[in-house]
Design an enzyme around this catalytic site. Structure first.
Site, short mmCIF file in Angstrom:
data_model
loop_
_atom_site.label_atom_id
_atom_site.label_comp_id
_atom_site.label_asym_id
_atom_site.label_seq_id
_atom_site.Cartn_x
_atom_site.Cartn_y
_atom_site.Cartn_z
N THR A 217 0.86 -1.20 0.00
CA THR A 217 0.00 0.00 0.00
C THR A 217 0.89 1.24 0.00
OG1 THR A 217 -1.81 -1.07 1.16
CG2 THR A 217 -1.60 1.30 1.50
N THR A 270 -2.90 -4.58 8.16
CA THR A 270 -4.18 -5.27 8.07
C THR A 270 -5.28 -4.28 8.47
OG1 THR A 270 -3.02 -7.30 8.62
CG2 THR A 270 -5.42 -7.34 8.79
N1 ASP Z 1 -4.35 -1.37 4.82
C1 ASP Z 1 -4.59 -2.02 3.55
C2 ASP Z 1 -5.94 -2.69 3.61
O1 ASP Z 1 -6.26 -3.26 4.62
C3 ASP Z 1 -3.56 -3.02 3.18
C4 ASP Z 1 -2.11 -2.62 3.42
O2 ASP Z 1 -1.84 -1.53 3.89
O3 ASP Z 1 -1.22 -3.39 3.10
O4 ASP Z 1 -6.65 -2.69 2.64
#
Ligand code: ASP
Length: 351
Positions: A217, A270
């Protein structure tokens, strides 16, 4: 000679101007309280997760380092030439969205149906205006669509079909699904699904055992020469996520937050844990109402609040004075910052 009426008018007008000048608009910080040298700065991330030197080839290390530096430079250039924090965030994020290295735009992860559903959000710390899109599959740079939602609608978030129809009315670039496809992400999906199936077969399906967190991300927080802060985040979400699943990244207050009075924050990890703790807004609250500094606030959210729920991830942040902090409870986080003081740091691993 001033008659009594003229006197009343003169006194009222003076009083009005005195009050107006001494009451800055909400979220506009008092310029006098800032250092004389106008600071400007930019901090970015490219995801948190199992990022360890032993898992990297020298080529991958160079590729990530160079791309982070390219994104940092693009955003910094905007700030240096007097551009807005919002534009700097957009430029930096666009470079990472266009790179297959990150889980955003090209290179986004796949959901359980083998589709890419991307999310993005942006927030302006001066006005507290915000925009977000979720579940888009054809917009080349989802962060640009989030900015359009902020600027051209009276809403904060648009989803899926509606978001794409809205974006079509503007000069945004669209791509078909093959543009976003990368074999690396597809293999990650197959691996995640194989693992899930194997666990199902031996009847020990336990969500905690399924590590489908494929980092990547992207996010950016910037402080411009006008002392305005902006924060943005863009993602493909989590590998093998349920179709229609929305994470923290497009949720204002969870994955992204900016307020000129406190700081700007962009999260990665997550998403469910960052949603349950309203992580980005929590950092701002700790600064505003508990007088925490940036470092202490990030530590509290990542290592106490998110840790206690069993969550994993990290965040970057920047305050009104150009102070920068980051924190994560994973083994690494792609991250970098550049300040008008001359500091330029790029890091991948824990240290
Ligand atoms: N936070 C993002 C999600 O949960 C994923 C990530 O940051 O890797 O969609």
């Amino acid at each position: 000679m001033i008659n009594p009426l003229q006197k009343i008018i003169t006194v009222s007008l003076s009083l009005f101007f005195f009050i107006a000048c001494n009451n800055p608009v909400k979220n506009e910080i008092e310029i006098e309280s800032l250092p004389k040298e106008i600071p400007f700065a930019l901090v970015i991330h490219g995801g948190a997760g199992t990022i360890k030197k032993e898992y990297m080839t020298p080529e991958m290390e160079t590729a990530y380092t160079n791309k982070l530096q390219e994104a940092l430079d693009a955003g910094y250039q905007v700030l240096e030439s007097g551009g807005t924090a919002i534009l700097a965030v957009k430029k930096a994020i666009n470079i990472m969205e266009d790179s297959p290295l990150f889980n955003a735009g090209k290179g986004a992860v796949f959901n359980s149906l083998g589709k890419q559903e991307m999310d993005a959000s942006i927030m302006d710390g001066k006005t507290l205006n915000a925009g977000a899109v979720t579940g888009v599959s054809h917009i080349k740079n989802p962060i640009n669509a989030a900015i359009l939602v902020k600027d051209s609608t009276r809403h904060v978030m648009l989803s899926g079909f509606g978001a794409e129809e809205f974006a079509k009315q503007y000069d945004l670039k669209f791509e078909d699904e093959s543009y976003f496809f990368t074999d690396k992400r597809y293999q990650q999906l197959l691996k995640a699904q194989g693992k899930e199936q194997a666990l199902l077969e031996i009847n020990t399906l336990n969500v905690e055992l399924i590590d489908n967190h494929q980092y990547g991300t992207v996010g950016c927080v910037a402080l411009d020469k006008d002392h305005n802060i902006a924060a943005g985040t863009s993602t493909g979400g989590m590998t093998n996520k349920k179709f229609g699943r929305i994470g923290d990244s497009p949720i204002i207050g969870a994955g992204t937050y900016a307020n000129n009075l406190t700081c700007g924050v962009s999260c990665t990890g997550t998403g469910e844990y960052f949603m349950r703790t309203l992580a980005a807004h929590e950092v701002s609250n700790l600064i505003q109402y508990k007088n925490y500094d940036l470092k202490k606030a990030l530590h509290q959210v990542i290592h106490i609040e998110i840790d206690s729920l069993g969550g994993d991830g990290g965040m970057i942040s920047l305050d009104k004075n150009g102070n920068i902090a980051w924190n994560f409870n994973t083994s690494g986080m792609y991250r970098a910052y550049k300040k008008s003081t001359g500091e330029n740091i790029v890091k991948l691993y824990e240290e």
